[in-house]
Design a protein around this motif. Structure first.
Motif, short mmCIF file in Angstrom:
data_model
loop_
_atom_site.label_atom_id
_atom_site.label_comp_id
_atom_site.label_asym_id
_atom_site.label_seq_id
_atom_site.Cartn_x
_atom_site.Cartn_y
_atom_site.Cartn_z
N LEU A 127 38.96 56.61 66.29
CA LEU A 127 38.95 55.20 66.66
C LEU A 127 38.78 54.93 68.15
O LEU A 127 38.81 53.78 68.58
N GLY A 128 38.63 55.96 68.96
CA GLY A 128 38.40 55.76 70.39
C GLY A 128 39.60 55.22 71.14
O GLY A 128 39.45 54.60 72.19
N VAL A 129 40.78 55.46 70.63
CA VAL A 129 42.00 54.97 71.27
C VAL A 129 42.34 55.86 72.46
O VAL A 129 42.18 57.08 72.41
N ARG A 130 42.81 55.25 73.54
CA ARG A 130 43.18 55.94 74.77
C ARG A 130 44.69 56.15 74.86
O ARG A 130 45.17 57.18 75.32
N VAL A 131 45.47 55.12 74.43
CA VAL A 131 46.93 55.17 74.52
C VAL A 131 47.52 54.60 73.23
O VAL A 131 47.06 53.56 72.75
N VAL A 132 48.52 55.27 72.69
CA VAL A 132 49.30 54.74 71.57
C VAL A 132 50.71 54.53 72.08
O VAL A 132 51.28 55.39 72.75
N TRP A 133 51.26 53.37 71.76
CA TRP A 133 52.62 53.03 72.21
C TRP A 133 53.46 52.58 71.02
O TRP A 133 52.94 52.20 69.98
N ALA A 134 54.77 52.68 71.19
CA ALA A 134 55.71 52.24 70.17
C ALA A 134 56.94 51.70 70.87
O ALA A 134 57.32 52.19 71.94
N GLU A 135 57.55 50.69 70.28
CA GLU A 135 58.75 50.09 70.84
C GLU A 135 59.84 50.01 69.79
O GLU A 135 59.55 49.83 68.60
N THR A 136 61.07 50.15 70.24
CA THR A 136 62.23 49.98 69.37
C THR A 136 63.43 49.61 70.22
O THR A 136 63.36 49.64 71.45
N MET A 137 64.52 49.28 69.56
CA MET A 137 65.75 49.01 70.29
C MET A 137 66.28 50.33 70.86
O MET A 137 66.13 51.38 70.23
N ALA A 138 66.90 50.27 72.02
CA ALA A 138 67.44 51.47 72.66
C ALA A 138 68.42 52.20 71.74
O ALA A 138 68.49 53.43 71.77
N VAL A 139 69.16 51.46 70.91
CA VAL A 139 70.17 52.08 70.05
C VAL A 139 69.60 52.60 68.74
O VAL A 139 70.33 53.19 67.94
#
Length: 187
Positions: A127-139
């Motif tokens: 897919l030509g992606v350069r960066v993959v990111w993910a977010e969640t709560m710190a806990v």
């Protein structure tokens, strides 16, 4: 079934207009929603009238390559939840979010890692992606551990949002993990 991606144990497919009940059931489990809404279910009408139409529109927007994908066990076909691979609303197409929401009965089986690892591979090789990111709560240590297993590294901390005040641990804010194509290739 319109297969998007297969792993050893999972099949990921695009959602259809007939899948609202799967999403309603998933979002009605307080444990599944713990770090998202403090355990409050998503109202069925919100899923039917807003969420599902947005999911389907995403396939149009991204030529079916990015979006939210229903996950099923290959052995028996049970719906286990969903995975997401998509850019931020106004973000570039080569920076995409990775995430998942799985039924509680499937937790601990390695499905989150397996599905996420396959999506990283697809993102970086097809897919030509350069960066993959993910977010969640710190806990949310379970999700943080999966991100680390995938080779993602802590990139930022996120302040607590006002809409998160009622969630246990919200005072600790959130975290963002990232992996670049180059980091993924070196793994």
């Amino acid at each position: 079934m319109d297969t998007y991606l297969e792993t050893e144990r999972l099949t990921l497919r695009r959602f259809t207009a007939d899948d609202a009940d799967l999403l309603v059931e998933l979002d009605s489990d307080p444990a599944v929603m713990r770090y998202l809404s403090g355990g409050e279910p998503t109202a069925p009408e919100v899923i039917r009238e807003r969420y599902l139409p947005n999911i389907l529109a995403g396939y149009e927007r991204w030529d079916g390559n990015l979006g939210l994908f229903a996950a099923h066990e290959k052995d028996g076909g049970a719906f286990i939840g969903w995975f997401i691979l998509r850019p931020a609303p106004e973000g570039p197409l080569d920076e995409v979010e990775l995430g998942y929401r799985l039924r509680q009965v499937t937790w601990g089986n390695g499905y989150a890692t397996e599905g996420s690892r396959a999506l990283l591979g697809k993102a970086f090789t097809e897919l030509g992606v350069r960066v993959v990111w993910a977010e969640t709560m710190a806990v949310n240590h379970g999700s943080r551990n999966i991100m680390a297993k995938l080779g993602m590294t802590l990139a930022a901390t996120i302040p607590t949002r006002p809409d998160m005040k009622l969630i246990e641990g919200a005072e600790h804010g959130g975290v963002r993990y990232e992996i670049t194509r180059e980091q993924w290739e070196r793994r």
